[in-house]
Design an enzyme around this catalytic site. Structure first.
Site, short mmCIF file in Angstrom:
data_model
loop_
_atom_site.label_atom_id
_atom_site.label_comp_id
_atom_site.label_asym_id
_atom_site.label_seq_id
_atom_site.Cartn_x
_atom_site.Cartn_y
_atom_site.Cartn_z
N TRP A 53 0.58 -1.01 -0.12
CA TRP A 53 -0.02 0.15 -0.08
C TRP A 53 0.78 1.30 -0.01
O TRP A 53 1.71 1.32 0.28
CB TRP A 53 -0.72 -0.04 0.98
CG TRP A 53 -1.53 1.07 1.86
CD1 TRP A 53 -1.00 2.15 2.67
CD2 TRP A 53 -2.87 1.81 1.37
NE1 TRP A 53 -1.57 3.60 2.69
CE2 TRP A 53 -3.13 3.12 1.30
CE3 TRP A 53 -3.47 1.31 0.94
CZ2 TRP A 53 -4.03 3.78 1.91
CZ3 TRP A 53 -5.35 1.52 0.23
CH2 TRP A 53 -4.49 2.94 0.58
N MET A 54 0.84 2.37 -0.25
CA MET A 54 0.94 3.04 -0.74
C MET A 54 0.16 4.71 -0.69
O MET A 54 -1.39 4.46 -1.18
CB MET A 54 1.40 3.78 -2.13
CG MET A 54 2.32 5.19 -2.80
SD MET A 54 2.72 5.83 -3.78
CE MET A 54 4.43 4.72 -3.98
N ASN A 55 0.11 5.92 0.62
CA ASN A 55 -0.42 6.88 0.33
C ASN A 55 0.22 8.34 0.52
O ASN A 55 1.29 8.10 -0.58
CB ASN A 55 -1.68 6.90 1.38
CG ASN A 55 -1.05 6.93 3.18
OD1 ASN A 55 -0.78 6.00 3.59
ND2 ASN A 55 -1.39 7.69 3.42
N ASP A 56 -0.13 9.15 1.24
CA ASP A 56 0.79 10.40 1.11
C ASP A 56 1.88 9.95 1.16
O ASP A 56 3.27 9.33 1.33
CB ASP A 56 0.72 11.15 2.60
CG ASP A 56 -0.63 11.31 3.08
OD1 ASP A 56 -1.35 10.94 2.07
OD2 ASP A 56 -0.73 11.79 4.06
N GLN B 197 3.97 6.78 2.09
CA GLN B 197 3.30 6.49 3.84
C GLN B 197 3.23 5.40 2.97
O GLN B 197 2.62 4.86 1.24
CB GLN B 197 2.23 7.04 3.70
CG GLN B 197 2.18 8.03 4.99
CD GLN B 197 2.38 7.74 6.07
OE1 GLN B 197 1.49 7.79 7.07
NE2 GLN B 197 4.02 7.85 6.42
N TRP C 69 -4.11 0.44 3.63
CA TRP C 69 -4.00 0.27 4.56
C TRP C 69 -3.74 -0.01 6.50
O TRP C 69 -3.96 -0.89 7.01
CB TRP C 69 -5.03 2.25 5.14
CG TRP C 69 -4.16 2.90 6.02
CD1 TRP C 69 -3.50 3.69 5.55
CD2 TRP C 69 -4.04 2.75 7.46
NE1 TRP C 69 -2.91 4.84 6.76
CE2 TRP C 69 -3.21 4.26 7.89
CE3 TRP C 69 -4.15 2.20 8.46
CZ2 TRP C 69 -3.15 4.35 9.30
CZ3 TRP C 69 -4.62 2.10 9.64
CH2 TRP C 69 -3.17 3.15 10.36
N SER D 174 3.40 10.42 8.27
CA SER D 174 3.55 12.05 7.32
C SER D 174 4.45 12.21 8.00
O SER D 174 4.56 13.01 8.70
CB SER D 174 2.30 12.48 7.03
OG SER D 174 1.56 11.24 5.58
N GLU E 230 -5.12 18.39 7.35
CA GLU E 230 -3.78 17.52 7.02
C GLU E 230 -2.67 17.98 6.02
O GLU E 230 -2.53 18.65 5.11
CB GLU E 230 -4.58 15.31 6.87
CG GLU E 230 -5.20 15.25 7.66
CD GLU E 230 -5.48 13.73 6.79
OE1 GLU E 230 -5.24 12.91 7.90
OE2 GLU E 230 -5.54 13.43 6.06
N TRP F 20 -9.27 9.26 0.27
CA TRP F 20 -10.22 8.02 1.32
C TRP F 20 -11.42 7.65 0.79
O TRP F 20 -11.97 8.73 0.43
CB TRP F 20 -9.62 8.66 2.40
CG TRP F 20 -8.62 9.16 2.45
CD1 TRP F 20 -7.21 10.11 3.26
CD2 TRP F 20 -7.21 8.50 3.47
NE1 TRP F 20 -6.16 10.02 3.56
CE2 TRP F 20 -6.25 9.15 3.61
CE3 TRP F 20 -7.51 6.68 3.37
CZ2 TRP F 20 -4.68 7.81 3.95
CZ3 TRP F 20 -5.78 5.94 3.79
CH2 TRP F 20 -5.20 6.86 3.54
#
Length: 499
Positions: free
Chosen positions: A41-44, A60, A68, A104, A224, A307
């Site tokens: 998983w990848m986010n920010d 992330q 997540w 983050s 955020e 999200w």
């Protein structure tokens, strides 16, 4: 005791897992020229920085699942912002102060060393509460990072009175007149967002400086991923608010990315906003972070997801989730923000521009040589006698993504309602389309449309308007066609595939 608190996470364990599993992910929807994780998983985007001659992008990362999970910091680098080399995992949640996640943060170089300032989510206290604190890790080679003994360098004791101890995250560090500062997202007691400012002389000892900017009830419930910088003499603050209310065609997603422009009073150390604007009018854009490179360019990159929605590559068991947008150079031109896509053009195989003018009138047609699912579609269209134009992308017999232009309303739109897999989410109505009113009259429509295996990014006039969306066709979808009412005169129409 929770399962996570019993697991011994480490960068070594994560790197072994990646090496053993990266070869078995399903590549069907993997983007070709967008930063994506090798597995998981990848986010920010985090720690977007130029260091030792390369662009470094941290992010992330949950390596062990396409959902997540316990947050690590993934790491990659690039010399051209288009080809990314995976590097060893930089951070893992292996200390009491970050046991429930290395959230983050950002990066800065000092005396040849690379410093990562990030949010640690602590082990639960006696009441079962996980606090968010700010932590520091340092590297001398840009690859291996040591967490400092002073962590957390900004503990909950450093919070002002009206700030949540569990919503205090995403530090973005910068230097101003010989002092280091960081903006950090926070939630106030009245359930509004705010940005806090801290200062330091050495990146280790920090003190509270101010409530940099306080939100209102009409500006969402939490902000955020703040990012402060100067751009062409203007003080700019980017942040990503949750549940910023819709305003006409703006802020249609559940969560948004906003640019506030104003001026900082460095006596009170408070940001005084003069305007707010949404950065991207598409369906999938969040948590952007920027850097200034050695060419003086302000470059911004965002998470190309949203999200609270389905993630098909997880649902289908493909073993990975998430991509970043194309990096964009931010500039002010004639009082307007422009977001120039950068990096990709140098790596495209040029097929040659159409030398002849093509005219369509009340028709639906294809243009010879214009097709593909991965590359750049460039269009310049005389719209002086046009009513409506639909551009059908990633088209097959049953599916297509539509970019549209309505001349009378001066509106540019994107619609993925028939693009393939339906992306449902927390919104009451599934997010399938958006539109934006363009500034000024448009007798010429100039578009650069970047297609990749699961994404569409539309830039109008070098980014005066930008629209980003994920798409997941269920069958091969390489067709591109054009439909108009009235007359559309294509003075330029080129598709350049990425190879």
């Amino acid at each position: 005791m929770s399962i996570q608190s019993q697991v011994a996470y480490s960068t070594e364990r994560a790197n072994r897992y990646i090496a053993e599993n990266k070869g078995i992910v399903n590549p069907l929807y993997r983007n070709r020229y967008h930063a994506s994780p090798p597995v998981g998983w990848m986010n920010d985007p985090n720690g977007f920085v130029q260091y030792q001659g390369a662009y470094h992008l941290f992010y992330q990362f949950h390596p062990y699942d396409a959902k997540w999970g316990p947050m690590h910091w993934g790491h990659m680098k690039s010399t051209d912002l288009i080809h990314w080399e995976d590097l060893p995992v930089a951070l893992a949640p292996d200390q009491a102060y970050d046991r429930f996640g290395c959230f983050s943060g950002s990066a800065i170089e000092r005396d040849g060393k690379l410093y990562l300032l990030y949010t640690g989510v602590t082990e639960a206290d006696e009441e079962g509460v996980h606090h968010q604190v700010q932590c520091l890790a340092v590297s001398e080679d840009g690859l291996h990072f040591d967490k400092v003994q002073q962590n957390p360098v900004i503990p909950i004791a450093a919070l002002p009175e009206d700030a949540s101890q569990i919503d205090f995250r995403d530090p973005k560090v910068f230097e101003h007149e010989g002092m280091y500062y960081t903006v950090i997202a926070s939630k106030a007691s009245d359930e509004t967002g705010q940005i806090l400012l801290y200062q330091s002389e050495d990146l280790v000892e920090w003190e509270f400086a101010s409530v940099f900017l306080k939100g209102t009830k009409e500006q969402g419930i939490m902000w955020e991923c703040p990012d402060f910088f100067q751009l062409d003499g203007k003080d700019c603050l980017i942040f990503s608010p949750m549940q910023w209310p819709q305003d006409g065609d703006d802020y249609q997603n559940l969560n948004s990315s906003v640019l506030a422009v104003g001026e900082v009073d460095w006596t009170t150390k408070q940001f005084q906003p003069a305007s707010y604007q949404e950065l991207d009018h598409g369906l999938d854009y969040y948590a952007p972070q920027s850097l200034e490179d050695d060419k003086g360019r302000r470059i911004c990159i965002g998470w190309m997801q949203m999200w609270g929605r389905d993630f098909p590559t997880d649902t289908l068991g493909h073993g990975w989730t998430g991509s970043m947008t194309i990096p964009r150079e931010l500039k002010w031109v004639d009082g307007q923000l422009k977001q120039y896509p950068i990096g990709i053009e140098a790596k495209l195989v040029q097929q040659g521009e159409n030398s002849r003018i093509i005219t369509l009138e009340d028709a639906k047609e294809t243009i010879p040589g214009i097709e593909g699912d991965c590359g750049l579609l460039t269009l310049k269209v005389d719209t002086s006698e046009l009513d409506n134009l639909n551009i059908y992308l990633r088209e097959n017999e049953n599916e297509r993504t539509v970019v549209s232009f309505n001349k009378e309303k001066n509106e540019l739109g994107i619609d993925r309602s028939t693009s393939g897999i339906e992306l449902k989410g927390e919104e009451a109505t599934p997010p399938v389309s958006r539109k934006v009113t363009l500034a000024g009259d448009r007798d010429y429509l100039e578009l650069a449309i970047y297609l990749d295996h699961s994404s569409v990014e539309v830039f109008e006039r070098n980014g005066e308007a930008v629209m980003t969306a994920n798409v997941y066709p269920t069958e091969e979808a390489t067709g591109i066609s054009f439909e108009c009412s009235g007359k559309a005169v294509f003075e330029e129409a080129t598709f350049t595939p990425f190879v």
